[in-house]
Design a protein around this motif. Structure first.
Motif, mmCIF file in Angstrom:
data_model
loop_
_atom_site.group_PDB
_atom_site.id
_atom_site.type_symbol
_atom_site.label_atom_id
_atom_site.label_comp_id
_atom_site.label_asym_id
_atom_site.label_seq_id
_atom_site.Cartn_x
_atom_site.Cartn_y
_atom_site.Cartn_z
ATOM 1 N N THR A 131 0.812 -1.213 0.000
ATOM 2 C CA THR A 131 0.000 0.000 0.000
ATOM 3 C C THR A 131 0.846 1.264 0.000
ATOM 4 O O THR A 131 0.592 2.206 -0.760
ATOM 5 C CB THR A 131 -0.936 0.006 1.219
ATOM 6 O OG1 THR A 131 -1.769 -1.146 1.170
ATOM 7 C CG2 THR A 131 -1.800 1.257 1.246
ATOM 8 N N GLY A 134 2.610 1.521 -3.308
ATOM 9 C CA GLY A 134 1.598 1.787 -4.326
ATOM 10 C C GLY A 134 1.078 3.212 -4.282
ATOM 11 O O GLY A 134 0.911 3.855 -5.323
ATOM 12 N N CYS A 135 0.821 3.716 -3.072
ATOM 13 C CA CYS A 135 0.346 5.099 -2.934
ATOM 14 C C CYS A 135 1.401 6.085 -3.419
ATOM 15 O O CYS A 135 1.082 7.100 -4.046
ATOM 16 C CB CYS A 135 -0.017 5.395 -1.477
ATOM 17 S SG CYS A 135 -1.562 4.634 -0.937
ATOM 18 N N ALA A 138 1.263 5.882 -7.239
ATOM 19 C CA ALA A 138 -0.003 6.388 -7.791
ATOM 20 C C ALA A 138 -0.122 7.897 -7.678
ATOM 21 O O ALA A 138 -0.709 8.555 -8.532
ATOM 22 C CB ALA A 138 -1.189 5.719 -7.094
ATOM 23 N N THR A 139 0.419 8.468 -6.595
ATOM 24 C CA THR A 139 0.331 9.915 -6.396
ATOM 25 C C THR A 139 1.458 10.674 -7.073
ATOM 26 O O THR A 139 1.462 11.905 -7.099
ATOM 27 C CB THR A 139 0.348 10.254 -4.896
ATOM 28 O OG1 THR A 139 1.559 9.725 -4.299
ATOM 29 C CG2 THR A 139 -0.843 9.663 -4.173
ATOM 30 N N VAL A 253 -6.038 5.726 -5.554
ATOM 31 C CA VAL A 253 -6.166 5.099 -6.867
ATOM 32 C C VAL A 253 -7.279 5.780 -7.659
ATOM 33 O O VAL A 253 -7.102 6.153 -8.831
ATOM 34 C CB VAL A 253 -6.451 3.589 -6.721
ATOM 35 C CG1 VAL A 253 -6.772 2.981 -8.088
ATOM 36 C CG2 VAL A 253 -5.279 2.878 -6.074
ATOM 37 N N ALA A 256 -6.282 9.329 -8.557
ATOM 38 C CA ALA A 256 -5.348 9.355 -9.682
ATOM 39 C C ALA A 256 -6.072 9.109 -11.005
ATOM 40 O O ALA A 256 -5.780 9.752 -12.025
ATOM 41 C CB ALA A 256 -4.252 8.313 -9.472
ATOM 42 N N LEU A 257 -7.030 8.182 -10.996
ATOM 43 C CA LEU A 257 -7.814 7.911 -12.206
ATOM 44 C C LEU A 257 -8.626 9.133 -12.623
ATOM 45 O O LEU A 257 -8.719 9.459 -13.814
ATOM 46 C CB LEU A 257 -8.740 6.723 -11.980
ATOM 47 C CG LEU A 257 -8.084 5.341 -11.967
ATOM 48 C CD1 LEU A 257 -9.087 4.280 -11.526
ATOM 49 C CD2 LEU A 257 -7.534 5.005 -13.350
ATOM 50 N N ARG A 271 2.411 5.128 -12.320
ATOM 51 C CA ARG A 271 1.101 5.315 -11.692
ATOM 52 C C ARG A 271 0.230 4.072 -11.826
ATOM 53 O O ARG A 271 -0.463 3.679 -10.889
ATOM 54 C CB ARG A 271 0.403 6.534 -12.294
ATOM 55 C CG ARG A 271 1.057 7.843 -11.906
ATOM 56 C CD ARG A 271 0.153 9.026 -12.132
ATOM 57 N NE ARG A 271 0.742 10.235 -11.590
ATOM 58 C CZ ARG A 271 0.078 11.366 -11.385
ATOM 59 N NH1 ARG A 271 -1.212 11.436 -11.685
ATOM 60 N NH2 ARG A 271 0.673 12.421 -10.890
ATOM 61 N N LEU A 272 0.256 3.470 -12.995
ATOM 62 C CA LEU A 272 -0.516 2.236 -13.188
ATOM 63 C C LEU A 272 0.001 1.138 -12.260
ATOM 64 O O LEU A 272 -0.782 0.380 -11.666
ATOM 65 C CB LEU A 272 -0.425 1.788 -14.644
ATOM 66 C CG LEU A 272 -1.205 2.628 -15.662
ATOM 67 C CD1 LEU A 272 -0.902 2.156 -17.076
ATOM 68 C CD2 LEU A 272 -2.706 2.552 -15.383
ATOM 69 N N GLY A 274 1.472 1.611 -9.383
ATOM 70 C CA GLY A 274 1.059 1.959 -8.026
ATOM 71 C C GLY A 274 -0.369 1.551 -7.747
ATOM 72 O O GLY A 274 -0.682 1.010 -6.674
ATOM 73 N N MET A 275 -1.259 1.804 -8.704
ATOM 74 C CA MET A 275 -2.661 1.397 -8.543
ATOM 75 C C MET A 275 -2.772 -0.120 -8.396
ATOM 76 O O MET A 275 -3.522 -0.627 -7.567
ATOM 77 C CB MET A 275 -3.478 1.863 -9.754
ATOM 78 C CG MET A 275 -3.578 3.365 -9.895
ATOM 79 S SD MET A 275 -4.483 3.800 -11.403
ATOM 80 C CE MET A 275 -4.009 5.508 -11.561
#
Length: 297
Positions: A131, A134-135, A138-139, A253, A256-257, A271-272, A274-275
């Motif tokens: 997490t 990933g965060c 993603a950020t 997530v 970001a989307l 980013r992908l 990370g999600m």
């Protein structure tokens, strides 16, 4: 049990949509603290009016001593972490501030182990690591070199602690109240907590300047505040605090989307990835629960 995880994930997704409404309100002239004040004030008014009409008993406290629950969820958590989060953004970047905010699951796990006796299992720690990384991806917090000002680091970590405290205080409050009561009082105390920094008179003038801003304020207050807090608090009744805080990390997530699909933010492998890591963490937490449920039944 799956439905309670779904409630928490839905809450995170709705929180992630908040940027949609903040964009409109910011364009109308609201500062970030004012937008938070409008969000919590709208949420408080809507929640209290709804319960006053539908079930006034839900607004009754068993004892005034229980107000500390809602000072905790509303002021110490919601108002405090928002203030620290925006202070971090002012001293660094949105990506770094978001990454530090999402250290919250670390603090939730530590607090929950001490206060509620929740076990720090290898599966939880693995999901937590997925997490956090990933965060960060993603950020966009890991893109480029990061030079962190000490004040930004302090405010960012404080926002993570404040964010985590909603889960902790919420667990205590659930011993005596349902999610509706907790949400109503949380929003009331959060609105009071941000009052000193939100310039409420000026904020009200901006909101009531057009039908569009009124609608966006109500949507931000109901769809992205009242509803997700109701869902998250209800989910806490059956999901332990550490796991809940990780599942709710679907929020960055979704955010970001939204940024990529609606605001033209860049779509890249980082980013992908990370999600995918955040979603993998949620799957990792859910698989053993589903297996256990099937075996028990």
């Amino acid at each position: 049990m799956k439905q309670y995880y779904a409630m928490i994930a839905a809450a995170g997704a709705l929180w992630g949509l908040l940027s949609l409404f903040f964009e409109v309100l910011s364009a109308a002239g609201l500062t970030s603290p004012q937008a938070v004040g409008v969000r919590t004030a709208c949420a408080a008014v809507v929640m209290w009016l709804w319960l006053f009409v539908r079930d006034r008993r839900a607004l009754k406290l068993k004892t005034w001593k229980h107000l500390w629950y809602f000072v905790g969820t509303g002021m110490i958590s919601l108002a405090f972490f928002n203030s620290c989060y925006f202070a971090c953004i002012e001293r660094s970047t949105i990506g770094l501030a978001a990454l530090l905010l999402y250290t919250a699951p670390v603090f939730v796990m530590l607090f929950s182990a001490v206060l509620f006796g929740e076990k720090l299992t290898g599966r939880k720690i693995g999901a937590l690591a997925l997490t956090v990384v990933g965060c960060g991806l993603a950020t966009g917090a890991f893109s480029g070199g990061l030079s962190v000002h000490p004040a930004a680091l302090a405010f960012g970590l404080a926002s993570g602690i404040g964010y985590a405290l909603y889960t902790v205080f919420g667990k205590f409050a659930l011993r005596d109240y349902d999610s509706r009561t907790i949400t109503a009082y949380t929003m009331l105390f959060a609105a009071i907590g941000v009052l000193p920094i939100s310039q409420p008179v000026q904020a009200a003038r901006i909101v009531f300047s057009s039908p569009q801003t009124i609608i966006m304020a109500l949507c931000g207050g109901v769809l992205c505040t009242v509803l997700p807090y109701l869902l998250y608090t209800k989910g806490l009744t059956r999901v332990d605090a550490g796991k809940a805080s990780i599942v709710a990390c679907v929020e960055p997530v979704v955010a970001a989307l939204v940024g990529m699909l609606l605001f033209g933010e860049p779509l890249d492998v980082g980013r992908l990835g990370g999600m995918a890591l955040v979603l993998a963490a949620i799957v990792l937490l859910n698989l053993p629960i589903s297996h256990y449920t099937r075996t028990a039944s």
